[in-house]
Design an enzyme around this catalytic site. Structure first.
Site, PDB file in Angstrom:
ATOM      1  CG  MET A 197      27.357  52.293  27.024  1.00  0.00           C
ATOM      2  SD  MET A 197      29.128  52.127  27.697  1.00  0.00           S
ATOM      3  CE  MET A 197      29.046  50.038  27.121  1.00  0.00           C
ATOM      4  CG  HIS A 232      36.420  51.968  33.017  1.00  0.00           C
ATOM      5  ND1 HIS A 232      36.109  52.332  31.910  1.00  0.00           N
ATOM      6  CD2 HIS A 232      38.012  51.777  32.440  1.00  0.00           C
ATOM      7  CE1 HIS A 232      36.448  52.494  31.239  1.00  0.00           C
ATOM      8  NE2 HIS A 232      37.698  52.131  31.019  1.00  0.00           N
ATOM      9  CG  ASP A 250      35.687  55.550  33.906  1.00  0.00           C
ATOM     10  OD1 ASP A 250      35.164  54.724  34.215  1.00  0.00           O
ATOM     11  OD2 ASP A 250      35.875  55.953  32.384  1.00  0.00           O
ATOM     12  CB  ALA A 279      38.140  40.931  35.093  1.00  0.00           C
TER      13      ALA A 279
HETATM   14  C1  GAR Z   1      30.811  45.997  29.450  1.00  0.00           C
HETATM   15  O1  GAR Z   1      32.917  45.963  29.554  1.00  0.00           O
HETATM   16  C2  GAR Z   1      31.810  46.792  30.863  1.00  0.00           C
HETATM   17  O2  GAR Z   1      32.954  46.374  31.843  1.00  0.00           O
HETATM   18  C3  GAR Z   1      31.649  48.000  29.863  1.00  0.00           C
HETATM   19  O3  GAR Z   1      30.945  47.869  28.479  1.00  0.00           O
HETATM   20  C4  GAR Z   1      30.580  46.319  28.733  1.00  0.00           C
HETATM   21  C5  GAR Z   1      28.469  46.095  29.014  1.00  0.00           C
HETATM   22  O4  GAR Z   1      28.678  45.155  28.937  1.00  0.00           O
HETATM   23  N1  GAR Z   1      30.972  49.721  30.887  1.00  0.00           N
HETATM   24  C6  GAR Z   1      32.172  50.503  30.100  1.00  0.00           C
HETATM   25  O5  GAR Z   1      32.991  50.946  29.621  1.00  0.00           O
HETATM   26  C7  GAR Z   1      31.777  52.028  31.141  1.00  0.00           C
HETATM   27  N2  GAR Z   1      32.666  52.297  31.057  1.00  0.00           N
HETATM   28  P1  GAR Z   1      27.741  44.374  28.983  1.00  0.00           P
HETATM   29  O6  GAR Z   1      26.398  44.997  28.680  1.00  0.00           O
HETATM   30  O7  GAR Z   1      27.599  43.292  28.390  1.00  0.00           O
HETATM   31  O8  GAR Z   1      27.320  44.129  30.522  1.00  0.00           O
END
Ligand code: GAR
Length: 191
Positions: free
Chosen positions: A86, A105, A146, A175
């Site tokens: 992030m 994403h 993105d 996904a």
């Molecule tokens: C996931 O859903 C990922 O796609 C998203 O944050 C989550 C992290 O989960 N990423 C974004 O939004 C990036 N723009 P995780 O820490 O359990 O992998």
């Protein structure tokens, strides 16, 4: 085999999917050697430790990229996977790894992406708009958030009664966790 770092900030379920896929021998060109978090409390660091992969916390301040650049050079990293990371990386940093950074994403880009769209917010926006299909995208990272070339996408149905949390879980399960290891292997095999 490519020497790969995974950048994380939170729970690390996508990191876990990568570690599990590597353990099953599904990514022959991928060697996950390092996990870097900009959040000291990220559960992802625990997952790295449990898998026997080096995990490093780098403070999320103005020197973050300088420290990261030094660490990646020291470790001889070839490719970067952003898995729930992030923080927006600068154009200068991205230039050094051009075509060698991928990001997952949680939407079908170009919907619900770019500045301000991350994590649960993406699913809140999808539900607010009333889309019937959402999904996830793996793309190459370029200077614009993105907006880089799309490597893979997978659609996921939105169901009646979905909350952002329920939808997030379905998008991850159907996904993200399936696609990210495949996309990582695809790019690593090409580099
Ligand atoms: C996931 O859903 C990922 O796609 C998203 O944050 C989550 C992290 O989960 N990423 C974004 O939004 C990036 N723009 P995780 O820490 O359990 O992998």
């Amino acid at each position: 085999m490519k020497n790969i770092v995974v950048l994380v900030s939170g729970g690390g379920t996508n990191l876990q999917a990568l570690l599990d896929a590597e353990g099953r021998g599904e990514m022959p060109h991928v060697d996950l050697t390092l996990v870097v978090s900009n959040n000291e409390k990220a559960y992802a660091l625990k997952r790295a430790q449990e898998a026997g992969v080096e995990g490093v916390f780098i403070k999320n301040d103005g020197d973050f990229e300088t420290r990261l650049t030094e660490l990646l050079a020291e470790r001889g990293i070839d490719m970067i996977i952003l898995a729930g990371f992030m923080r927006i990386l600068s154009a200068d940093f991205i230039k050094d790894f051009e075509g060698r950074i991928i990001n997952i994403h949680p939407s079908l880009i170009p919907s619900f992406c770019g500045k301000g769209f991350y994590g649960l917010r993406v699913h809140e926006a999808a539900l607010a708009r009333g889309v019937k299909l959402t999904g996830a995208t793996v793309h190459i990272v370029t200077a614009e958030a993105d907006a880089g070339p799309i490597l893979m996408q997978k659609a996921v149905e939105v169901l009646e009664g979905d909350t952002p949390e329920i939808l997030q879980k379905r998008v991850m399960r159907e996904a993200e966790w399936v696609m990210l290891p495949r996309a990582a292997e695809l790019l690593a095999a090409q580099l």
